[in-house]
Write a protein that holds these residues in place. Structure first.
Motif, mmCIF file in Angstrom:
data_model
loop_
_atom_site.group_PDB
_atom_site.id
_atom_site.type_symbol
_atom_site.label_atom_id
_atom_site.label_comp_id
_atom_site.label_asym_id
_atom_site.label_seq_id
_atom_site.Cartn_x
_atom_site.Cartn_y
_atom_site.Cartn_z
ATOM 1 N N ALA A 61 -7.142 9.323 -2.661
ATOM 2 C CA ALA A 61 -6.672 8.099 -3.323
ATOM 3 C C ALA A 61 -5.630 7.377 -2.478
ATOM 4 O O ALA A 61 -5.675 6.149 -2.322
ATOM 5 N N VAL A 62 -4.678 8.133 -1.918
ATOM 6 C CA VAL A 62 -3.628 7.528 -1.091
ATOM 7 C C VAL A 62 -4.228 6.903 0.160
ATOM 8 O O VAL A 62 -3.908 5.768 0.532
ATOM 9 N N PHE A 63 -5.106 7.650 0.826
ATOM 10 C CA PHE A 63 -5.718 7.120 2.048
ATOM 11 C C PHE A 63 -6.633 5.937 1.743
ATOM 12 O O PHE A 63 -6.722 4.992 2.530
ATOM 13 N N ALA A 64 -7.320 6.001 0.601
ATOM 14 C CA ALA A 64 -8.233 4.916 0.249
ATOM 15 C C ALA A 64 -7.486 3.606 0.032
ATOM 16 O O ALA A 64 -8.039 2.527 0.242
ATOM 17 N N ILE A 65 -6.218 3.694 -0.381
ATOM 18 C CA ILE A 65 -5.416 2.479 -0.546
ATOM 19 C C ILE A 65 -5.331 1.726 0.774
ATOM 20 O O ILE A 65 -5.424 0.495 0.818
ATOM 21 N N PHE A 66 -5.176 2.461 1.856
ATOM 22 C CA PHE A 66 -5.091 1.824 3.171
ATOM 23 C C PHE A 66 -6.440 1.246 3.586
ATOM 24 O O PHE A 66 -6.508 0.364 4.422
ATOM 25 N N GLY A 67 -7.502 1.763 2.992
ATOM 26 C CA GLY A 67 -8.817 1.201 3.264
ATOM 27 C C GLY A 67 -9.044 -0.132 2.572
ATOM 28 O O GLY A 67 -10.028 -0.818 2.853
ATOM 29 N N THR A 68 -8.125 -0.517 1.673
ATOM 30 C CA THR A 68 -8.262 -1.799 0.984
ATOM 31 C C THR A 68 -7.514 -2.925 1.695
ATOM 32 O O THR A 68 -7.592 -4.078 1.275
ATOM 33 N N LEU A 69 -6.788 -2.611 2.755
ATOM 34 C CA LEU A 69 -6.019 -3.632 3.460
ATOM 35 C C LEU A 69 -6.945 -4.579 4.217
ATOM 36 O O LEU A 69 -8.109 -4.273 4.465
ATOM 37 N N ALA A 114 0.837 -1.204 0.000
ATOM 38 C CA ALA A 114 0.000 0.000 0.000
ATOM 39 C C ALA A 114 0.868 1.249 0.000
ATOM 40 O O ALA A 114 0.581 2.225 -0.704
ATOM 41 N N GLU A 115 1.944 1.218 0.793
ATOM 42 C CA GLU A 115 2.837 2.372 0.844
ATOM 43 C C GLU A 115 3.465 2.635 -0.532
ATOM 44 O O GLU A 115 3.514 3.771 -1.007
ATOM 45 N N TYR A 116 3.954 1.565 -1.149
ATOM 46 C CA TYR A 116 4.636 1.724 -2.427
ATOM 47 C C TYR A 116 3.673 2.080 -3.561
ATOM 48 O O TYR A 116 4.043 2.797 -4.495
ATOM 49 N N SER A 117 2.446 1.584 -3.508
ATOM 50 C CA SER A 117 1.481 1.899 -4.562
ATOM 51 C C SER A 117 0.980 3.327 -4.443
ATOM 52 O O SER A 117 0.464 3.891 -5.418
ATOM 53 N N ALA A 118 1.140 3.938 -3.267
ATOM 54 C CA ALA A 118 0.676 5.311 -3.077
ATOM 55 C C ALA A 118 1.432 6.275 -3.990
ATOM 56 O O ALA A 118 0.864 7.248 -4.496
ATOM 57 N N LEU A 152 5.560 8.191 6.350
ATOM 58 C CA LEU A 152 5.512 8.079 4.893
ATOM 59 C C LEU A 152 4.164 8.562 4.361
ATOM 60 O O LEU A 152 4.100 9.296 3.373
ATOM 61 N N LEU A 153 3.093 8.161 5.033
ATOM 62 C CA LEU A 153 1.744 8.547 4.619
ATOM 63 C C LEU A 153 1.569 10.059 4.662
ATOM 64 O O LEU A 153 1.138 10.694 3.693
ATOM 65 N N VAL A 154 1.932 10.663 5.783
ATOM 66 C CA VAL A 154 1.789 12.111 5.959
ATOM 67 C C VAL A 154 2.751 12.857 5.043
ATOM 68 O O VAL A 154 2.399 13.866 4.431
ATOM 69 N N GLY A 155 3.988 12.360 4.943
ATOM 70 C CA GLY A 155 4.984 13.026 4.116
ATOM 71 C C GLY A 155 4.580 13.085 2.664
ATOM 72 O O GLY A 155 4.761 14.109 1.990
ATOM 73 N N LEU A 156 4.047 11.988 2.156
ATOM 74 C CA LEU A 156 3.607 11.972 0.759
ATOM 75 C C LEU A 156 2.445 12.936 0.558
ATOM 76 O O LEU A 156 2.404 13.685 -0.431
ATOM 77 N N ALA A 157 1.508 12.942 1.500
ATOM 78 C CA ALA A 157 0.327 13.802 1.377
ATOM 79 C C ALA A 157 0.706 15.285 1.377
ATOM 80 O O ALA A 157 0.349 16.029 0.456
#
Length: 750
Positions: free
Chosen positions: A666-674, A190-194, A248-253
């Protein structure tokens, strides 16, 4: 208004101007900083949070005692042997043969120790149809999952020979291996696909390869530098893998958002006919200033986590704070240098079917938001009433929010066979899978009064109704310690198990071990850890909320020199957070529409999420708010009427806010698919909040409220005029060099 000068001033404008003039130096300094940070981090190594520092209370005390004694508790495993049906009992010969076969099989692997038969430990269920073979894994518990494979295969072999019985292994090591196999790479994927997702959206937004790459490269380099800094800082405040993922999540956002704000403004000014140098100065003075204000506000919000007293939260807060600060500095320094170097080449790699529509005057107005704004500003009262009513309705379910640590079956559902084993074990032996652990430390563990108290504790734990047994006692003579394992009545039902824990702590312990001088007996375990975590978190809610709200209010007051703007900022952000809470409770607690997001109604929200969401969302929502309000204020300073300034500010920022929001969602939604429910809750909560914030809040409620307030938007009481003036009232005309001054050379007031 009366508090704005037409002049170029402020940190962002000066930093951007210097970087544009000394572009190779600015790029070189940034690259050197990233390399040095990574090198220092690699050399220093990362210190992670210790188990003994994870929590306060009895859980912390127990971990400290175990750590000081140098005892490395092994990973314990259980093999559940259970009759599938019929009248087969643990006393029957076939059942006994299976038990003996399991004991021989696990011992034969050479990977286990302390193998105990259920006939010796009395671990036979009340109905006589289930029994537990218990043993410990050799070696360190943290790596037991890597060594448990032969033991699992040995148990599977016994199962094949006894079809009338269900023979399954479960424990710390087997669960560790199962989760690593099933979900070990889930979070990392999920991190890498973001990153490619964010890049794809930027490519659509800009229509050019180079322009889309810039924000991603800046965000990634900021993340790399922060990773290095985390290693250095961890020697003062330990970090963790969770903190790394959140960083990583916050930094990318924020990294992508900040660059997006800056780049879009620079392009807009060039489209308006300004030369590249002037366009850069305008972007530095306007969007650069918004980035600094937003970045400082986000840092303050993240700093709120430091007040929780929970090591994991403190690590997440500090890591997030650092990456936001690094991304902010990079956006106002190296980005203008890169833009100055690239010039028109920033448009390289144009995508033919994504050609931009150029508007006269350089502003890319949104037709959709222009139509929305026309209706909102025409009837602001109705807009406020409808939007506020909708948000309050969405928030309403949050009033019944229930938080708890999710049990295994809640976290993973029935997607894993081991979850079904966990449920069967809890049904046959309530509390047996996660017993309470009493860590007893005495001056002499073999003293008669201590042994008597231990025996009395074991008896009273059962007679009090807190446990149905068996209660196991393990002595460590060399350390003068004993571990007492108490299966709690309630099992995986944390509410009932918590009541049993309270009986142990408040009734059984004081009447037994508590009467012996010099004895420490903190009670730990999963249920105790959950309770201590909840208690610690509950005590931190008010200080964290107060800190974040008060400092965010102060920053907005100083940045906009308006009491009204500061108050409305806080209220609108709280509405956004409340709506996110409501959606979380509706979907994950009540199960309304849970299947639409591939989730389940698990009856509770993971304990750490509400406070985490508040801090993250309160910070991130300031990105849009500062950006939009800054543009409105800039237009007002140029002489536009309030409604016209609102229309201009919202419509001209709609494109960049929409692009930024789509990336975040989109980035946050990726984590919703885990697969983990806690990760789904985090992803859905963040995505929903950002979507609401960028649409209902910024597109409807903010302009409607500002339209109603009119000139009162800029109200600042006289007694507050002595506050530091952090406003940066640059306008395009001023930055371009058309500063208006009086006869004595002083800037004129707007």
């Amino acid at each position: 208004m009366g508090n704005g000068d037409i002049r170029v001033r402020g940190l962002a404008a000066r930093a951007g101007g210097w970087s544009a003039r000394h572009r190779w130096a600015a790029v070189g300094i940034w690259v050197l900083f990233v390399v040095l940070a990574m090198g220092l981090g690699s050399a220093a190594g990362r210190v992670d949070v210790k188990d003994s520092d994870q929590l306060k209370g009895e859980t912390h005390t127990a971990a400290r005692i175990i750590e000081d004694a140098g005892i490395d508790e092994p990973a314990s495993e259980n093999v559940l042997i259970q009759a599938k049906g019929g009248d087969l009992k643990a006393t029957d010969a076939e059942f006994r043969d299976a038990v003996d076969a399991v004991v021989r099989a696990v011992e034969g692997t050479g990977r286990v120790t302390e193998v105990a038969s259920p006939y010796d430990t009395k671990t036979i269920s009340k109905d006589g149809r289930s029994a537990l073979v218990q043993f410990d894994m050799r070696g360190e518990s943290d790596t037991a999952g890597e060594r448990v494979e032969p033991v699992l295969k040995a148990v599977e072999g016994v199962q094949q020979d006894h079809e009338a019985l269900r023979i399954e292994e479960i424990g710390g090591a087997s669960m560790m291996k199962t989760f690593d196999d099933a979900f070990g790479d889930d979070f990392k994927k999920a991190e890498y696909s973001a990153v490619p997702v964010a890049f794809g959206i930027l490519l659509i937004a800009f229509g050019a390869l180079v322009a889309a790459l810039l924000p991603v490269v800046l965000a990634i380099t900021a993340i790399m530098a922060t990773m290095g800094l985390m290693g250095v800082v961890s020697h003062v405040m330990p970090m963790s893998d969770t903190a790394n993922s959140v960083m990583l999540l916050v930094g990318l956002a924020v990294g992508v958002d900040y660059c997006l704000f800056y780049l879009r403004r620079e392009r807009e000014e060039r489209e308006a006919g300004r030369d590249a140098q002037t366009a850069l100065r305008i972007a530095a003075a306007t969007s650069g200033r918004a980035i600094v204000v937003s970045g400082v506000t986000v840092c303050v919000a993240m700093a709120g986590m430091l007040f929780t007293g929970l090591a994991e939260f403190e690590a997440m807060g500090l890591a997030s704070l650092m990456v936001v600060a690094v991304a902010m500095v990079g956006s106002v320094t190296v980005l203008p240098a890169l833009l100055s170097l690239l010039g028109e080449r920033v448009e390289k790699g144009r995508i033919p079917f994504l050609r931009r529509r150029r508007k006269s005057g350089g502003s890319q107005d949104s037709r959709f938001w222009t139509a929305v704004l026309r209706r909102v500003l025409a009837r602001p009262v109705i807009a406020v009433a409808v939007a506020t009513g909708a948000l309050l309705a969405i928030t309403a379910p949050a009033l019944g929010m229930k938080t708890q640590q999710l049990t295994l079956d809640q976290e993973f559902g029935d997607s894993l066979p081991i979850v079904q084993t966990y449920n069967r074990l809890n049904e046959a032996f309530p509390g047996g899978s996660e017993p309470a652990e009493v860590v007893v430390k005495a001056d002499d563990i073999n003293a008669p009064e201590v042994k008597s108290a231990l025996a009395d504790f074991r008896d009273r734990a059962i007679s009090s109704g807190a446990s149905r047994g068996p209660v196991e006692i393990k002595l460590h003579d060399a350390q003068n310690m004993a571990f007492v394992y108490v299966p709690l009545v309630g099992g995986s039902d944390l509410d009932k198990a918590g009541a049993s824990l309270d009986k142990l702590r408040d009734e059984v312990r004081p009447a037994t071990l508590g009467k012996v001088d010099g004895v420490e007996a903190p009670i730990t375990g999963q249920v105790a850890g959950s309770k201590d975590f909840n208690d610690q978190l509950a005590g931190a809610v008010v200080p964290v909320f107060a800190f974040v709200v008060v400092f965010a209010f102060a920053l907005m007051l100083l940045s906009f020199r308006s009491l009204t703007i500061a108050i409305t900022s806080i209220v609108l952000n709280l509405l956004s957070v409340g709506a996110a809470y409501g959606i979380l409770v509706a979907v994950f607690q009540h199960g309304w529409g849970a299947s639409l997001v591939g989730a389940e109604g698990v009856g509770a929200i993971i304990t750490w999420l509400p406070l985490f969401l508040f801090v993250i969302l309160f910070g991130l929502s300031m990105d849009y708010h500062v950006f939009v309000v800054s543009r409105i204020r800039e237009a007002r300073l140029r002489g536009l009427a309030t409604k016209d300034a609102i229309r201009h500010g919202v419509v001209t920022t709609a494109g960049v806010v929409t692009s930024a929001a789509v990336i975040m969602v989109a980035v946050f939604a990726i984590f919703g698919t885990l697969s983990m429910q806690s990760m789904k809750q985090m992803g859905v909560g963040l995505a929903a909040a950002v979507l609401i914030d960028a649409t209902i809040i910024r597109g409807v409620l903010l302009p409607a409220v500002m339209a109603l307030l009119g000139e009162r938007n800029w109200y600042l009481p006289k007694w507050l005029h002595r506050l530091p003036d952090l406003t940066h009232d640059e306008t395009p005309q001023a930055v371009a060099g058309a500063a208006v001054r009086d006869d004595e050379g002083e800037p004129l007031k707007v």
